[in-house]
Design a protein around this motif. Structure first.
Motif, PDB file in Angstrom:
ATOM      1  N   VAL A   1       0.839  -1.205   0.000  1.00 14.00           N
ATOM      2  CA  VAL A   1       0.000   0.000   0.000  1.00 14.00           C
ATOM      3  C   VAL A   1       0.870   1.250   0.000  1.00 14.00           C
ATOM      4  O   VAL A   1       0.696   2.171  -0.818  1.00 14.00           O
ATOM      5  N   VAL A   2       1.832   1.328   0.945  1.00 12.89           N
ATOM      6  CA  VAL A   2       2.690   2.508   1.050  1.00 12.89           C
ATOM      7  C   VAL A   2       3.526   2.679  -0.213  1.00 12.89           C
ATOM      8  O   VAL A   2       3.654   3.785  -0.762  1.00 12.89           O
ATOM      9  N   ARG A   3       4.090   1.560  -0.710  1.00 11.29           N
ATOM     10  CA  ARG A   3       4.941   1.637  -1.904  1.00 11.29           C
ATOM     11  C   ARG A   3       4.150   2.136  -3.112  1.00 11.29           C
ATOM     12  O   ARG A   3       4.622   2.982  -3.888  1.00 11.29           O
ATOM     13  N   ASN A   4       2.930   1.623  -3.287  1.00  9.63           N
ATOM     14  CA  ASN A   4       2.111   2.020  -4.438  1.00  9.63           C
ATOM     15  C   ASN A   4       1.730   3.500  -4.362  1.00  9.63           C
ATOM     16  O   ASN A   4       1.838   4.244  -5.347  1.00  9.63           O
ATOM     17  N   LEU A   5       1.313   3.981  -3.158  1.00  8.63           N
ATOM     18  CA  LEU A   5       0.908   5.382  -3.024  1.00  8.63           C
ATOM     19  C   LEU A   5       2.091   6.328  -3.196  1.00  8.63           C
ATOM     20  O   LEU A   5       1.966   7.389  -3.830  1.00  8.63           O
ATOM     21  N   VAL A   6       3.261   5.983  -2.628  1.00  5.10           N
ATOM     22  CA  VAL A   6       4.434   6.830  -2.787  1.00  5.10           C
ATOM     23  C   VAL A   6       4.899   6.837  -4.239  1.00  5.10           C
ATOM     24  O   VAL A   6       5.299   7.881  -4.777  1.00  5.10           O
ATOM     25  N   GLN A   7       4.837   5.653  -4.919  1.00  4.04           N
ATOM     26  CA  GLN A   7       5.218   5.589  -6.328  1.00  4.04           C
ATOM     27  C   GLN A   7       4.347   6.522  -7.163  1.00  4.04           C
ATOM     28  O   GLN A   7       4.828   7.259  -8.024  1.00  4.04           O
ATOM     29  N   ASN A   8       3.024   6.521  -6.897  1.00  4.71           N
ATOM     30  CA  ASN A   8       2.123   7.417  -7.626  1.00  4.71           C
ATOM     31  C   ASN A   8       2.452   8.880  -7.339  1.00  4.71           C
ATOM     32  O   ASN A   8       2.397   9.739  -8.234  1.00  4.71           O
ATOM     33  N   ALA A   9       2.769   9.205  -6.067  1.00  2.00           N
ATOM     34  CA  ALA A   9       3.107  10.583  -5.721  1.00  2.00           C
ATOM     35  C   ALA A   9       4.387  11.033  -6.425  1.00  2.00           C
ATOM     36  O   ALA A   9       4.487  12.165  -6.901  1.00  2.00           O
ATOM     37  N   LEU A  10       5.387  10.142  -6.509  1.00  3.19           N
ATOM     38  CA  LEU A  10       6.628  10.490  -7.199  1.00  3.19           C
ATOM     39  C   LEU A  10       6.388  10.724  -8.683  1.00  3.19           C
ATOM     40  O   LEU A  10       6.923  11.666  -9.278  1.00  3.19           O
ATOM     41  N   GLU A  11       5.565   9.863  -9.290  1.00  6.85           N
ATOM     42  CA  GLU A  11       5.296  10.019 -10.720  1.00  6.85           C
ATOM     43  C   GLU A  11       4.467  11.266 -11.000  1.00  6.85           C
ATOM     44  O   GLU A  11       4.547  11.838 -12.098  1.00  6.85           O
ATOM     45  N   ALA A  12       3.667  11.728 -10.033  1.00  6.40           N
ATOM     46  CA  ALA A  12       2.833  12.921 -10.242  1.00  6.40           C
ATOM     47  C   ALA A  12       3.601  14.206 -10.016  1.00  6.40           C
ATOM     48  O   ALA A  12       3.120  15.284 -10.362  1.00  6.40           O
ATOM     49  N   SER A  13       4.809  14.135  -9.420  1.00  9.68           N
ATOM     50  CA  SER A  13       5.559  15.336  -9.049  1.00  9.68           C
ATOM     51  C   SER A  13       6.825  15.425  -9.888  1.00  9.68           C
ATOM     52  O   SER A  13       7.681  14.534  -9.816  1.00  9.68           O
ATOM     53  N   GLU A  14       6.928  16.501 -10.651  1.00  8.85           N
ATOM     54  CA  GLU A  14       8.181  16.747 -11.351  1.00  8.85           C
ATOM     55  C   GLU A  14       9.249  17.252 -10.388  1.00  8.85           C
ATOM     56  O   GLU A  14      10.432  17.001 -10.558  1.00  8.85           O
ATOM     57  N   GLU A  15       8.818  18.002  -9.386  1.00  8.16           N
ATOM     58  CA  GLU A  15       9.721  18.510  -8.365  1.00  8.16           C
ATOM     59  C   GLU A  15       8.887  18.825  -7.128  1.00  8.16           C
ATOM     60  O   GLU A  15       7.657  18.829  -7.177  1.00  8.16           O
ATOM     61  N   GLY A  16       9.551  19.124  -6.037  1.00  8.38           N
ATOM     62  CA  GLY A  16       8.824  19.467  -4.811  1.00  8.38           C
ATOM     63  C   GLY A  16       9.068  18.447  -3.718  1.00  8.38           C
ATOM     64  O   GLY A  16      10.126  17.802  -3.661  1.00  8.38           O
TER      65      GLY A  16
END
Length: 697
Positions: free
Chosen positions: A600-615
């Motif tokens: 669960v944590v890995r999938n949500l963090v992976q999505n957050a990384l892919e949605a963020s170019e920077e930040g």
């Protein structure tokens, strides 16, 4: 108001009252004028005496300053080092020696002259050398034996003192010291004389206070016309003028001012007090003049008037007292009977209104009534809560000014202006970033005679119902798709396995000698194996989604789960994104499936990384007694409401690659842990996924 005049006729009581008023006013005016003249004259005389003392103090202070400066110069002229350095013309040593004395004696410059006025040395702190005019004055003083004089060097006015430097009874030079007649000097002078001082020379003025330009102009004009030791009043100040005789300069003038503002304020306060006392005496006289009038008519009339006014304002509990047995008494008795009847009627109406309000506030649906004039006349507590409007105050309220959702306003206007009404109209609105769904029904309402008064709107909050329906729909879709995926995977996986084995054999054993052009076909088996691996990966995802989850709970640390999930992610592929972890201290071990929660944590963090170019991607973990909260926030592009509603649906994805099953699997894992997952997102500001797990003890 006392009816002194009625129908154009002046009553006797009015004439008596006016006579008393005239007498008291005349006496008060005469007394006040006399006292004002006496006090003003006494005050002026007192200030004149103070002015004389202030001028004397200023003269004494100037003499004291001059004597002090002469003593310091005499002391300097007898210093051994000064005499020796001056005799042998040791300029640099003399400058340093003079600087030490300048600081110690609090002077504004020390100068040594030789040869009838030629400058030998000056202390190191004095930047501007003496001009020719000053050297000439020193030369004259050297010849004439003068000791003190005033000099203006263009930057300021200075008081000088000079003394001869004598060695073995022979004059070898002169030493001079000065103090500045500046703001600090004038401030000391004013404190010493307890007055305001202003020294004016032909080319310069010295002062330690500031008046407005208009006040200064008026002071100087009046001072020019005054003689020495004369004292006049200018505005709130008492002005005195005296002359200053100085060596080397023309005559100067000293202006001495005493502030009479406080004294005049006291006089004004006395005048106000006198006026107040006059008014007080006038009021007492007026009361005495109408005493008998009140006893005979005004008292019963006022009691009756007050009682009628209270009844008119709705106060039916105030009894009118009978003060006499005449016609006023009969009238009071009749009014009291009317008051009791109105009081009983008011109680009945109040009870009915309270009963109706109680019914409205206990109805779970929101009710709002709006008249044809566009005013909201009623809004129960349920409606106030649903539309986020303060319904407890401010009614009636203009519909256009009310804090109502625009869609609800439009439906009410439609009923008022067009006579068109709706039933169970669904309205969606966003409040504090959350979507709320309301059912609105409108209908006309009328009075007992059938006259239409306006529109009544009935509102129901169906947000939770809609959320449950959407969750049920997602669950149904998940079940149907799971069955479909399991069947598809079972049917195609075995053929794919055979294809893979065949392609591997073809790749490894393709005849080097069977075909002359075998090299051009070698790439084909490699591509075939690669594509089959991709298909097998997709099928594995389908199987993970379709396969029933086996929850193996065990005591584990949520911090270990987060750290382990992050270690498996390729964070180096996102150099512009910083991952931050904020975990509350002291979170106890929880009953969780460690592997599934890592997923669960890995999938949500992976999505957050892919949605963020920077930040920043922030992982926040908090805990209460029986609740564990995990939130993952990014600073990506965010999502609109339509995307949020479909985000957990299988095969729904906004990526160019992917099966759209990742968040569906996360949703299943969280549900199997008796938890919930929420999304808070706004386009352009990022998204936050929050997992709430309960009953983990």
């Amino acid at each position: 108001m006392i009816p002194f005049i009625k129908r154009g006729k002046v009553k006797i009581s009015t004439k008596v009252a006016l006579s008393f008023i005239a007498i008291v006013l005349f006496q008060g005016i005469l007394t006040q004028i006399g006292m004002y003249m006496l006090i003003s004259r006494s005050t002026i005389d007192s200030f004149r005496g103070q002015m004389s003392v202030a001028v004397e103090n200023i003269d004494s202070f100037m003499m004291q300053v001059q004597d002090d400066l002469n003593n310091k110069v005499s002391l300097l002229s007898g210093q051994k080092n000064v005499i020796e350095y001056a005799e042998f013309r040791l300029r640099n040593l003399l400058r340093r020696e003079l600087s030490l004395f300048n600081r110690a004696l609090d002077l504004n410059g020390i100068f040594v002259f030789v040869d009838a006025g030629n400058l030998l040395a000056v202390d190191e702190s004095t930047e501007k050398p003496p001009d020719d005019a000053l050297i000439g004055i020193v030369a004259r003083a050297y010849k004439q034996g003068l000791q003190s004089f005033l000099h203006d060097d263009g930057t300021g006015m200075y008081l000088w003192s000079v003394a001869q430097i004598v060695r073995e009874e022979q004059v070898i030079g002169m030493i001079g010291a000065r103090i500045a007649l500046d703001y600090q000097f004038m401030d000391r002078l004013q404190r010493n004389s307890n007055s305001i001082a202003y020294v004016q020379f032909p080319a310069r003025a010295v002062q330690a206070f500031t008046l407005s330009n208009n006040e200064w102009s008026r002071m100087l004009r009046r001072a020019n016309a005054m003689t020495t030791r004369d004292v006049i009043s200018v505005g709130d100040y008492l002005l005195g003028v005296s002359t200053i005789e100085s060596l080397g300069t023309p005559h100067g003038r000293l202006l001495c001012l005493l502030d009479m503002g406080e004294s005049r304020k006291n006089i004004r306060d006395y005048n106000r007090l006198a006026i107040f006392l006059t008014v007080l005496v006038l009021a007492i006289a007026l009361m005495l003049s109408i005493l008998f009038y009140r006893q005979s008519f005004l008292q019963p009339y006022t009691a009756l008037q007050e009682g009628v006014a209270r009844i008119g304002n709705g106060d039916f509990s105030y009894p009118i007292q009978q003060t006499s047995g005449d016609e006023f008494g009969d009238l009071v008795e009749s009014v009291n009977r009317m008051r009791i009847n109105l009081q009983n009627r008011d109680r009945e109406l109040t009870a009915l209104a309270n009963y109706n309000e109680l019914i409205l506030n206990n109805v779970r649906s929101g009710i709002i009534t709006v008249g044809h004039d566009g005013l909201i006349n009623a809004c129960n507590a349920a409606a106030s809560s649903m539309v986020h409007m303060d319904g407890e105050s401010g009614l009636p309220l203009d519909l256009e000014m009310a804090v109502l959702p625009q869609e609800v306003k439009d439906l009410i206007r439609q009923g008022i202006h067009q006579g068109e009404y709706v039933t169970l109209k669904e309205c969606r609105l966003i409040y504090d970033g959350r979507e709320e769904i309301l059912n609105v029904s409108t209908s006309p309402f009328s009075d007992g005679a059938g006259e239409e008064l306006g529109v009544i709107a009935v509102i129901s909050d169906i947000t939770q119902i809609k959320k449950l329906e959407e969750q049920l729909l997602v669950s149904q879709r998940l079940a149907a798709i799971g069955e479909m995926v399991a069947g598809v995977a079972h049917q195609i996986r075995n053929p794919l396995a055979i294809m893979k084995v065949s392609a591997e054999i073809l790749r490894d054993n393709f005849g080097r000698e069977q075909l002359k052009n075998a090299e051009q076909y070698k790439e084909l088996p490699r591509l075939l194996v690669s594509e089959i691996d991709s298909l097998n990966y997709i099928i594995q995802n389908f199987l993970d989604f379709a396969r029933p989850l086996q929850i193996n709970r065990a005591k584990c640390s949520i911090e270990d789960i987060v750290r382990s999930a992050l270690s498996l992610l390729p964070l180096d592929k996102y150099p512009g994104v910083v991952v931050k972890v904020d975990i509350d201290s002291g979170i106890p071990l929880r009953n969780l499936d460690k592997d599934l929660m890592e997923q669960v944590v890995r999938n949500l963090v992976q999505n957050a990384l892919e949605a963020s170019e920077e930040g920043v991607v922030l992982i926040r973990v908090g805990s209460s007694d029986e609740t564990l909260t995990i939130s993952i926030s990014d600073q990506g592009c965010g999502m609109d409401q339509e995307t949020i509603r479909n985000i957990f649906n299988p095969f729904f994805t906004m990526k160019n690659k992917g099966t759209g099953l990742g968040l569906s699997i996360v949703h299943r894992i969280v549900q199997e842990h008796n938890g919930s997952i929420y999304v808070d997102s706004t386009p352009g500001t990022g998204s936050t996924f929050t997992v709430v797990l309960q009953d983990l003890t």
